[in-house]
Design an enzyme around this catalytic site. Structure first.
Site, PDB file in Angstrom:
ATOM      1  N   GLU A   1      34.261 -38.814 -62.453  1.00  0.00           N
ATOM      2  CA  GLU A   1      34.353 -40.235 -61.600  1.00  0.00           C
ATOM      3  C   GLU A   1      34.298 -41.032 -62.329  1.00  0.00           C
ATOM      4  O   GLU A   1      34.921 -42.203 -61.897  1.00  0.00           O
ATOM      5  CB  GLU A   1      33.729 -40.231 -60.845  1.00  0.00           C
ATOM      6  CG  GLU A   1      33.752 -39.196 -59.396  1.00  0.00           C
ATOM      7  CD  GLU A   1      34.542 -39.212 -58.474  1.00  0.00           C
ATOM      8  OE1 GLU A   1      35.262 -40.437 -58.320  1.00  0.00           O
ATOM      9  OE2 GLU A   1      35.512 -37.975 -58.327  1.00  0.00           O
TER      10      GLU A   1
ATOM     11  N   THR B   1      32.990 -27.924 -52.428  1.00  0.00           N
ATOM     12  CA  THR B   1      32.204 -28.104 -51.499  1.00  0.00           C
ATOM     13  C   THR B   1      32.584 -27.902 -50.389  1.00  0.00           C
ATOM     14  O   THR B   1      31.948 -27.153 -49.821  1.00  0.00           O
ATOM     15  CB  THR B   1      31.495 -29.243 -51.846  1.00  0.00           C
ATOM     16  OG1 THR B   1      31.244 -29.456 -53.468  1.00  0.00           O
ATOM     17  CG2 THR B   1      30.088 -29.577 -51.225  1.00  0.00           C
TER      18      THR B   1
ATOM     19  N   TYR C   1      29.527 -35.206 -52.708  1.00  0.00           N
ATOM     20  CA  TYR C   1      30.283 -33.849 -51.089  1.00  0.00           C
ATOM     21  C   TYR C   1      28.750 -33.225 -51.790  1.00  0.00           C
ATOM     22  O   TYR C   1      27.514 -32.892 -50.415  1.00  0.00           O
ATOM     23  CB  TYR C   1      30.547 -33.910 -50.612  1.00  0.00           C
ATOM     24  CG  TYR C   1      32.255 -34.198 -50.220  1.00  0.00           C
ATOM     25  CD1 TYR C   1      32.187 -36.025 -49.700  1.00  0.00           C
ATOM     26  CD2 TYR C   1      33.035 -33.546 -49.382  1.00  0.00           C
ATOM     27  CE1 TYR C   1      32.658 -36.636 -49.479  1.00  0.00           C
ATOM     28  CE2 TYR C   1      34.183 -34.312 -48.490  1.00  0.00           C
ATOM     29  CZ  TYR C   1      33.547 -36.151 -48.697  1.00  0.00           C
ATOM     30  OH  TYR C   1      34.782 -37.068 -48.204  1.00  0.00           O
ATOM     31  N   GLY C   2      28.784 -33.209 -53.030  1.00  0.00           N
ATOM     32  CA  GLY C   2      28.633 -31.533 -53.982  1.00  0.00           C
ATOM     33  C   GLY C   2      26.538 -31.371 -53.867  1.00  0.00           C
ATOM     34  O   GLY C   2      25.902 -30.676 -53.565  1.00  0.00           O
TER      35      GLY C   2
ATOM     36  N   CYS D   1      38.543 -29.167 -52.407  1.00  0.00           N
ATOM     37  CA  CYS D   1      37.334 -29.190 -52.490  1.00  0.00           C
ATOM     38  C   CYS D   1      36.011 -28.115 -52.588  1.00  0.00           C
ATOM     39  O   CYS D   1      36.733 -27.727 -51.862  1.00  0.00           O
ATOM     40  CB  CYS D   1      36.761 -30.649 -52.081  1.00  0.00           C
ATOM     41  SG  CYS D   1      35.133 -30.990 -51.590  1.00  0.00           S
TER      42      CYS D   1
ATOM     43  N   ASP E   1      39.948 -34.364 -51.077  1.00  0.00           N
ATOM     44  CA  ASP E   1      38.851 -34.015 -51.909  1.00  0.00           C
ATOM     45  C   ASP E   1      37.415 -35.298 -51.609  1.00  0.00           C
ATOM     46  O   ASP E   1      38.194 -36.497 -51.198  1.00  0.00           O
ATOM     47  CB  ASP E   1      38.946 -33.752 -53.273  1.00  0.00           C
ATOM     48  CG  ASP E   1      37.905 -33.643 -54.642  1.00  0.00           C
ATOM     49  OD1 ASP E   1      37.272 -32.930 -54.046  1.00  0.00           O
ATOM     50  OD2 ASP E   1      37.534 -34.328 -55.369  1.00  0.00           O
ATOM     51  N   SER E   2      36.485 -35.379 -52.236  1.00  0.00           N
ATOM     52  CA  SER E   2      35.591 -35.629 -51.768  1.00  0.00           C
ATOM     53  C   SER E   2      35.327 -37.326 -53.088  1.00  0.00           C
ATOM     54  O   SER E   2      35.477 -38.322 -52.775  1.00  0.00           O
ATOM     55  CB  SER E   2      34.156 -35.581 -52.858  1.00  0.00           C
ATOM     56  OG  SER E   2      33.972 -35.079 -53.476  1.00  0.00           O
TER      57      SER E   2
ATOM     58  N   CYS F   1      34.517 -26.189 -58.557  1.00  0.00           N
ATOM     59  CA  CYS F   1      34.804 -27.497 -58.593  1.00  0.00           C
ATOM     60  C   CYS F   1      35.977 -28.076 -58.745  1.00  0.00           C
ATOM     61  O   CYS F   1      35.775 -27.996 -60.059  1.00  0.00           O
ATOM     62  CB  CYS F   1      33.672 -28.114 -58.806  1.00  0.00           C
ATOM     63  SG  CYS F   1      33.669 -30.251 -58.546  1.00  0.00           S
ATOM     64  N   THR F   2      36.499 -28.714 -57.910  1.00  0.00           N
ATOM     65  CA  THR F   2      38.118 -29.538 -58.600  1.00  0.00           C
ATOM     66  C   THR F   2      38.264 -30.598 -59.742  1.00  0.00           C
ATOM     67  O   THR F   2      38.501 -30.718 -60.021  1.00  0.00           O
ATOM     68  CB  THR F   2      38.694 -29.824 -57.019  1.00  0.00           C
ATOM     69  OG1 THR F   2      38.183 -30.483 -56.299  1.00  0.00           O
ATOM     70  CG2 THR F   2      38.863 -28.786 -56.958  1.00  0.00           C
ATOM     71  N   HIS F   3      36.870 -31.217 -59.495  1.00  0.00           N
ATOM     72  CA  HIS F   3      36.253 -32.388 -60.815  1.00  0.00           C
ATOM     73  C   HIS F   3      36.266 -31.662 -62.172  1.00  0.00           C
ATOM     74  O   HIS F   3      36.533 -32.143 -62.808  1.00  0.00           O
ATOM     75  CB  HIS F   3      35.021 -32.996 -60.958  1.00  0.00           C
ATOM     76  CG  HIS F   3      35.512 -34.043 -59.215  1.00  0.00           C
ATOM     77  ND1 HIS F   3      35.836 -33.963 -58.103  1.00  0.00           N
ATOM     78  CD2 HIS F   3      34.766 -35.518 -59.504  1.00  0.00           C
ATOM     79  CE1 HIS F   3      35.688 -35.151 -57.738  1.00  0.00           C
ATOM     80  NE2 HIS F   3      35.272 -35.845 -58.258  1.00  0.00           N
TER      81      HIS F   3
HETATM   82  N1  DGL Z   1      35.435 -31.842 -56.072  1.00  0.00           N
HETATM   83  C1  DGL Z   1      34.371 -31.007 -55.042  1.00  0.00           C
HETATM   84  C2  DGL Z   1      34.078 -29.961 -55.433  1.00  0.00           C
HETATM   85  O1  DGL Z   1      34.874 -28.936 -55.804  1.00  0.00           O
HETATM   86  C3  DGL Z   1      33.171 -32.256 -54.488  1.00  0.00           C
HETATM   87  C4  DGL Z   1      32.435 -32.534 -55.607  1.00  0.00           C
HETATM   88  C5  DGL Z   1      31.640 -33.475 -54.865  1.00  0.00           C
HETATM   89  O2  DGL Z   1      31.883 -34.157 -54.433  1.00  0.00           O
HETATM   90  O3  DGL Z   1      30.050 -32.927 -54.903  1.00  0.00           O
HETATM   91  O4  DGL Z   1      33.149 -29.133 -54.908  1.00  0.00           O
END
Ligand code: DGL
Length: 271
Positions: free
Chosen positions: A151, A75, A42-43, A73, A10-11, A185-187
């Site tokens: 984060e 994204t 990353y998004g 991730c 993931d990012s 988004c996994t966050h």
């Molecule tokens: N955890 C990420 C996702 O599922 C990335 C979020 C990011 O880096 O913007 O999209």
């Protein structure tokens, strides 16, 4: 059977929601995780940049001879979906398994998707939902402040900024009466309590990271790829920025007693 590790990336710390579920469902598997913390998020980046980063992440995990790579991730899963990639190892993303779970869960055929800007722009989840059931109404919303909140550890339902942004972003989901909300988004599952508080208990939240782990269990069982090991699997975590900061988040999200080896890695980063 196959005793090689499962690779996950993931990012940042979002993919730990997938790792947590793998550890629950498959405690004997070794896991190698990469969080590209130096380049998160990353998004908000362009498709070209996200693809370049993702290829480096995949190449890093391939060096660890993993048996499968899980793109934890949303994204990267959304942006890579239509790009040909020539990997040695099978690479699976979150979109398909998450959509299947959401379509099975909805009762009123109204599904919401919250994710990063890049994921919402790609339309990835909506396309797969419409392929399964054209009658389902899909409502998408980008929530760009959620990743920095996670984060930086602002995830508690008592935390005013988390509540403020959840109310702001989820208003449309409430007015559209979605009964199922994809955390695309996994966050975002790290904010589940706040999201649930705002949406109400009747709305089912689907965690993309957890659904990917369930999918991995199914495919590895089917292909006879599970590890043959009696003891607990190992957890090797790599980040691309400070190990100390990453360790704090790992403890917060996976618990204080987590037995993991944390190292900084060098992807030869070109931002
Ligand atoms: N955890 C990420 C996702 O599922 C990335 C979020 C990011 O880096 O913007 O999209």
């Amino acid at each position: 059977m196959n005793n090689a590790a499962i690779g996950v990336f993931d990012s940042g710390v979002g993919g730990l929601t997938c790792v947590e579920e793998i550890m629950k469902l498959m405690p004997h598997e070794n896991i190698v995780y990469l969080g590209d913390t130096a380049r998160v998020p990353y998004g908000t980046r362009s498709k070209e940049t996200i693809i370049r980063y993702a290829k480096q992440d995949i190449a890093f995990l391939e060096q660890h001879n993993v048996k499968m790579i899980l793109v934890a991730c949303g994204t990267v899963s959304s942006v890579l979906a239509n790009v040909e990639h020539n990997n040695k190892t099978e690479v699976s993303g979150v979109v398909q398994p998450t959509v299947h779970a959401a379509c099975a869960a909805t009762r009123n055929n109204r599904i919401g998707i919250i994710a990063t800007g890049a994921t919402i722009k790609s339309g990835s989840y909506g396309k797969v939902i419409r392929g399964i059931s054209p009658d389902i109404k899909v409502i998408g919303k980008a929530c760009p402040m959620f990743v920095p909140l996670v984060e930086n550890g602002y995830t508690s339902p008592d935390c005013p900024p988390a509540v403020f942004f959840a109310e702001e972003y989820l208003e449309c989901m409430k007015s559209e009466r979605v009964d199922t909300l994809i955390l695309g988004c996994t966050h975002y599952p790290h904010l589940s309590e706040v999201i649930s508080q705002v949406m109400g208990e009747g709305v089912k939240l689907i965690s993309s990271g957890a659904e990917l782990a369930k999918y991995a269990l199914k495919t590895m069982t089917y292909n006879d790829q599970l590890a043959e090991r009696k003891e607990q699997g190992s957890l090797e975590l790599y980040c691309t920025d400070s190990e100390e900061l990453f360790a704090e988040n790992v403890e917060k999200f996976l618990g204080k007693n987590i037995n993991a080896k944390i190292s900084k890695c060098n992807l030869n980063l070109v931002i």
